[in-house]
Design an enzyme around this catalytic site. Structure first.
Site, PDB file in Angstrom:
ATOM      1  N   ASP A  37       0.816  -1.217   0.000  1.00 28.16           N
ATOM      2  CA  ASP A  37       0.000   0.000   0.000  1.00 28.16           C
ATOM      3  C   ASP A  37       0.853   1.272   0.000  1.00 28.16           C
ATOM      4  OD1 ASP A  37      -2.358   1.391  -0.019  1.00 28.16           O
ATOM      5  OD2 ASP A  37      -2.754   1.169   2.124  1.00 28.16           O
ATOM      6  N   ASN A  39       1.202   3.434  -2.867  1.00 26.27           N
ATOM      7  CA  ASN A  39       1.755   3.828  -4.173  1.00 26.27           C
ATOM      8  C   ASN A  39       1.314   5.238  -4.568  1.00 26.27           C
ATOM      9  OD1 ASN A  39       2.608   1.224  -4.186  1.00 26.27           O
ATOM     10  ND2 ASN A  39       1.337   0.540  -5.895  1.00 26.27           N
ATOM     11  N   ARG A  41       0.199   7.741  -2.660  1.00 27.51           N
ATOM     12  CA  ARG A  41       0.776   8.790  -1.803  1.00 27.51           C
ATOM     13  C   ARG A  41       2.256   8.990  -2.092  1.00 27.51           C
ATOM     14  NH1 ARG A  41      -1.212   6.135   3.461  1.00 27.51           N
ATOM     15  NH2 ARG A  41      -1.782   4.542   1.952  1.00 27.51           N
ATOM     16  N   TRP A  42       2.943   7.902  -2.421  1.00 29.20           N
ATOM     17  CA  TRP A  42       4.366   8.003  -2.774  1.00 29.20           C
ATOM     18  C   TRP A  42       4.520   8.921  -3.993  1.00 29.20           C
ATOM     19  CZ3 TRP A  42       7.172   6.825  -7.191  1.00 29.20           C
ATOM     20  CH2 TRP A  42       8.570   6.740  -7.052  1.00 29.20           C
ATOM     21  N   HIS A  54       2.435   3.192  -8.879  1.00 31.80           N
ATOM     22  CA  HIS A  54       2.220   1.771  -9.184  1.00 31.80           C
ATOM     23  C   HIS A  54       3.407   1.231  -9.994  1.00 31.80           C
ATOM     24  CE1 HIS A  54      -1.696   2.241  -7.558  1.00 31.80           C
ATOM     25  NE2 HIS A  54      -2.211   2.906  -8.569  1.00 31.80           N
ATOM     26  N   TRP A  86     -11.796  -2.133  -7.963  1.00 29.61           N
ATOM     27  CA  TRP A  86     -12.499  -1.915  -9.242  1.00 29.61           C
ATOM     28  C   TRP A  86     -13.260  -0.596  -9.216  1.00 29.61           C
ATOM     29  CZ3 TRP A  86     -10.994  -4.641 -13.189  1.00 29.61           C
ATOM     30  CH2 TRP A  86     -10.668  -5.984 -13.067  1.00 29.61           C
ATOM     31  N   ARG A  88     -12.192   2.249  -8.286  1.00 29.73           N
ATOM     32  CA  ARG A  88     -11.314   3.422  -8.493  1.00 29.73           C
ATOM     33  C   ARG A  88     -11.609   4.041  -9.857  1.00 29.73           C
ATOM     34  NH1 ARG A  88      -5.414   2.512  -5.768  1.00 29.73           N
ATOM     35  NH2 ARG A  88      -6.228   1.948  -3.724  1.00 29.73           N
ATOM     36  N   LEU A 148      10.121 -21.004  -4.369  1.00 27.56           N
ATOM     37  CA  LEU A 148       9.101 -20.129  -3.798  1.00 27.56           C
ATOM     38  C   LEU A 148       7.811 -20.101  -4.628  1.00 27.56           C
ATOM     39  CD1 LEU A 148       8.419 -17.602  -1.851  1.00 27.56           C
ATOM     40  CD2 LEU A 148       9.280 -16.212  -3.730  1.00 27.56           C
ATOM     41  N   ARG A 205       2.142  -4.799   6.173  1.00 24.77           N
ATOM     42  CA  ARG A 205       1.382  -3.769   5.466  1.00 24.77           C
ATOM     43  C   ARG A 205       2.225  -2.498   5.443  1.00 24.77           C
ATOM     44  NH1 ARG A 205      -4.900  -2.298   4.763  1.00 24.77           N
ATOM     45  NH2 ARG A 205      -4.536  -0.610   3.305  1.00 24.77           N
ATOM     46  N   ILE A 212      -7.022  -4.460   7.653  1.00 23.21           N
ATOM     47  CA  ILE A 212      -6.850  -5.634   6.779  1.00 23.21           C
ATOM     48  C   ILE A 212      -7.380  -5.363   5.374  1.00 23.21           C
ATOM     49  CG2 ILE A 212      -7.383  -8.107   6.514  1.00 23.21           C
ATOM     50  CD1 ILE A 212      -7.489  -8.441   9.436  1.00 23.21           C
ATOM     51  N   GLU A 224       1.125 -13.035  12.394  1.00 21.99           N
ATOM     52  CA  GLU A 224       1.804 -11.903  13.053  1.00 21.99           C
ATOM     53  C   GLU A 224       1.820 -10.692  12.117  1.00 21.99           C
ATOM     54  OE1 GLU A 224       2.857 -11.884  16.175  1.00 21.99           O
ATOM     55  OE2 GLU A 224       2.249 -13.963  16.448  1.00 21.99           O
TER      56      GLU A 224
HETATM   57  C1  IPE Z   1      -5.494  -2.627  -0.124  1.00 23.20           C
HETATM   58  O1  IPE Z   1      -5.137  -1.308  -0.320  1.00 23.20           O
HETATM   59  C2  IPE Z   1      -5.516  -3.367  -1.429  1.00 23.20           C
HETATM   60  C3  IPE Z   1      -4.225  -3.603  -2.046  1.00 23.20           C
HETATM   61  C4  IPE Z   1      -3.050  -3.310  -1.550  1.00 23.20           C
HETATM   62  C5  IPE Z   1      -4.268  -4.254  -3.323  1.00 23.20           C
HETATM   63  P1  IPE Z   1      -6.237  -0.147  -0.472  1.00 23.20           P
HETATM   64  O2  IPE Z   1      -5.500   1.109  -0.667  1.00 23.20           O
HETATM   65  O3  IPE Z   1      -7.224  -0.526  -1.508  1.00 23.20           O
HETATM   66  O4  IPE Z   1      -6.957  -0.187   0.952  1.00 23.20           O
HETATM   67  P2  IPE Z   1      -7.826   0.926   1.693  1.00 23.20           P
HETATM   68  O5  IPE Z   1      -8.874   1.382   0.740  1.00 23.20           O
HETATM   69  O6  IPE Z   1      -6.907   2.026   2.079  1.00 23.20           O
HETATM   70  O7  IPE Z   1      -8.358   0.237   2.904  1.00 23.20           O
HETATM   71  C1  IPE Z   2      -1.609   0.244  -3.358  1.00 19.76           C
HETATM   72  O1  IPE Z   2      -1.357   1.607  -3.375  1.00 19.76           O
HETATM   73  C2  IPE Z   2      -1.873  -0.339  -4.740  1.00 19.76           C
HETATM   74  C3  IPE Z   2      -3.257  -0.785  -4.956  1.00 19.76           C
HETATM   75  C4  IPE Z   2      -4.222  -0.759  -4.081  1.00 19.76           C
HETATM   76  C5  IPE Z   2      -3.573  -1.312  -6.277  1.00 19.76           C
HETATM   77  P1  IPE Z   2      -2.554   2.657  -3.422  1.00 19.76           P
HETATM   78  O2  IPE Z   2      -2.905   2.913  -4.836  1.00 19.76           O
HETATM   79  O3  IPE Z   2      -3.655   2.228  -2.545  1.00 19.76           O
HETATM   80  O4  IPE Z   2      -1.859   3.953  -2.813  1.00 19.76           O
HETATM   81  P2  IPE Z   2      -2.450   4.935  -1.713  1.00 19.76           P
HETATM   82  O5  IPE Z   2      -2.858   4.107  -0.545  1.00 19.76           O
HETATM   83  O6  IPE Z   2      -3.629   5.625  -2.342  1.00 19.76           O
HETATM   84  O7  IPE Z   2      -1.338   5.859  -1.384  1.00 19.76           O
HETATM   85 MG    MG Z   3      -4.051   2.431  -0.570  1.00 17.48          MG
END
Ligand code: IPE
Ligand code: IPE
Ligand code: MG
Length: 271
Positions: A37, A39, A41-42, A54, A86, A88, A148, A205, A212, A224
């Site tokens: 998670d 991407n 914001r980065w 991404h 989906w 988004r 793996l 995470r 979750i 854990e």
């Molecule tokens: C969780 O991240 C899904 C993936 C990493 C693929 P999200 O960015 O979708 O989660 P929320 O919406 O912040 O909970």
């Molecule tokens: C995780 O990064 C990638 C996917 C959920 C596909 P995000 O796209 O959720 O990035 P943030 O959380 O908005 O920064």
């Molecule tokens: Mg996210």
């Protein structure tokens, strides 16, 4: 152990020693799951568009896969796209689909050469044909590899998984092929899409979120957690080593008391 290299650079001596140290200091988790998670914001923090994040995240995937294989982790499950993703904006979904196809195309051969087996869980039929075909080809090519297992969770959600398992179990019960008394913890696990793997030992995470997000709800019962503030595109092996080290320092009690766990450990060591 064979040397796994995915990024084409030779492993440094210092890195090899760090891994050796981790292997000696405790147990290497057999199954690691990651919610990749942060991407968007980065990218935003660098003045770029979300898709850049991404794209940059692919390097983190490569490093994580390489290290897990080198450490002897047996299963790595990456949450790459959730059912909820989906919803988004369409252009972001499209960009993620293209990136998935491109990445599978460019990385599969290297995975194969390194004895890594690619698998996928989720509602794969929701993906565009091109994506599905590319994925199916990669899965087929690496099917008999013994190193793996790299499992991509794609259009996956924990509630969907439990629902599809419940549906299949109900069908059997309604046809009289299964009695309600036979529905047990183990039976439910065997109908989930993760039936062929052990539950994750460690879940990571990134990006500092404490939730979750509908990932492996049933399977994470005793996993854990390791949460880091680092955004996924900045996640590299040093942080993974920290997560494993942290895991090794945990006492997994599974509901028991500390003394019982310690006496079990002693018995294991003397037998
Ligand atoms: C969780 O991240 C899904 C993936 C990493 C693929 P999200 O960015 O979708 O989660 P929320 O919406 O912040 O909970
Ligand atoms: C995780 O990064 C990638 C996917 C959920 C596909 P995000 O796209 O959720 O990035 P943030 O959380 O908005 O920064
Ligand atoms: Mg996210």
């Amino acid at each position: 152990m064979e040397t796994v290299t995915l990024n084409g650079t030779k492993q440094t001596e210092q890195d090899r020693l760090r891994q050796q140290e981790l292997k000696l200091s405790g147990e290497i988790p057999g199954h690691v799951a990651v919610i990749m998670d942060g991407n968007g914001r980065w990218a935003k923090s660098r003045g770029g568009i979300r898709v850049k994040g991404h794209q940059a995240g692919v390097d983190s995937v490569r490093d994580t896969v390489e290290v897990c294989a080198q450490l002897g982790v047996r299963h790595l499950t990456l949450f790459a796209f959730s059912t909820e993703n989906w919803t988004r904006p369409q252009h972001e979904v499209n960009a993620l689909m293209s990136l998935l196809v491109q990445t599978i195309r460019s990385e599969t051969q290297k995975l194969h050469e390194n004895n890594i087996r690619l698998t996928a869980i989720g509602q794969l039929d929701k993906f565009p044909t091109k994506c599905r075909n590319q994925l199916a080809e990669a899965i087929k090519l690496t099917k008999t590899n013994t190193g793996l297992e790299l499992c991509l969770a794609l259009s996956y959600s924990g509630r969907w998984d439990v629902t599809q398992a419940t549906r299949k179990i109900s069908e059997k019960v309604s046809k009289g092929q299964l009695s309600p008394d036979e529905v047990s913890d183990d039976l439910i696990s065997s109908y989930l899409v993760t039936a062929d793997k052990p539950d994750p030992d460690l879940i990571i995470r990134t990006s500092g979120e404490f939730r979750i997000s509908n990932f492996l709800l049933w399977q994470l019962a005793y996993t854990e957690f390791y949460i880091t503030e680092t955004f996924w595109p900045d996640f590299r092996r040093d942080e993974l080593y920290k997560a494993v080290e942290c895991y090794q320092g945990r006492e997994r009690r599974f509901g028991k008391v500390s003394e019982q766990v310690n006496s079990n450990d002693r018995e294991k060591q003397t037998s």
